[in-house]
Design a protein around this motif. Sequence first.
Motif, PDB file in Angstrom:
ATOM      1  N   HIS A 127       0.840  -1.206   0.000  1.00 54.13           N
ATOM      2  CA  HIS A 127       0.000   0.000   0.000  1.00 54.13           C
ATOM      3  C   HIS A 127       0.874   1.255   0.000  1.00 54.13           C
ATOM      4  CE1 HIS A 127      -3.456   2.577   0.803  1.00 54.13           C
ATOM      5  NE2 HIS A 127      -2.641   3.220   1.620  1.00 54.13           N
ATOM      6  N   SER A 128       1.885   1.262   0.860  1.00 56.68           N
ATOM      7  CA  SER A 128       2.756   2.438   0.944  1.00 56.68           C
ATOM      8  C   SER A 128       3.513   2.659  -0.365  1.00 56.68           C
ATOM      9  CB  SER A 128       3.741   2.284   2.102  1.00 56.68           C
ATOM     10  OG  SER A 128       3.051   2.362   3.330  1.00 56.68           O
ATOM     11  N   THR A 168       0.886   4.020  -3.027  1.00 61.29           N
ATOM     12  CA  THR A 168       0.319   5.350  -2.784  1.00 61.29           C
ATOM     13  C   THR A 168       1.355   6.394  -2.389  1.00 61.29           C
ATOM     14  OG1 THR A 168      -0.087   4.933  -0.430  1.00 61.29           O
ATOM     15  CG2 THR A 168      -1.845   4.322  -2.007  1.00 61.29           C
ATOM     16  N   GLU A 226       2.096   6.878   0.597  1.00 60.25           N
ATOM     17  CA  GLU A 226       1.696   7.310   1.936  1.00 60.25           C
ATOM     18  C   GLU A 226       2.568   6.664   3.007  1.00 60.25           C
ATOM     19  OE1 GLU A 226      -2.898   8.034   2.631  1.00 60.25           O
ATOM     20  OE2 GLU A 226      -2.523   6.066   1.750  1.00 60.25           O
ATOM     21  N   THR A 275      -0.074   7.599   8.170  1.00 63.35           N
ATOM     22  CA  THR A 275      -1.111   8.350   7.470  1.00 63.35           C
ATOM     23  C   THR A 275      -2.197   7.408   6.955  1.00 63.35           C
ATOM     24  OG1 THR A 275       0.547   9.965   6.786  1.00 63.35           O
ATOM     25  CG2 THR A 275      -1.538   9.961   5.584  1.00 63.35           C
ATOM     26  N   ALA A 276      -1.765   6.288   6.400  1.00 59.31           N
ATOM     27  CA  ALA A 276      -2.708   5.347   5.791  1.00 59.31           C
ATOM     28  C   ALA A 276      -3.460   4.507   6.823  1.00 59.31           C
ATOM     29  CB  ALA A 276      -1.963   4.422   4.834  1.00 59.31           C
TER      30      ALA A 276
END
Length: 106
Positions: free
Chosen positions: A48-49, A52, A54, A58-59
């Motif tokens: 995910h990081s 994105t 992010e 934050t996520a």
Amino acid sequence: MTQKDQRTDAASEKDREKWMARFQVRLAMQPGVDRAVVLQAVKDVTAHSAETGEHPRTAFGDPDAHAVRTAERLVPADRAARARQRNAVADAFDSVFKKAGDIAGV
């Protein structure tokens, strides 16, 4: 890249590593979590990081809270319940042995 940018990037990477380390430890402490669950969760957060850009905080928010949510999502309820029961029995034995040691003066 300026030195200031490099320092900022290094600080951000160190913060990301701290978040991941805390998340992994807290996740491993959850009932029923095994190595496969931890590896899958780390893979999910990392992917995910990467996608994105992010920061994990934050996520996903607090690493402790995210570890609890992740365990609830990835660990079957019956396996978590059995692990909690085993932990309770082990804690009871520890308590009995501690009291016996206190009485005996050990």
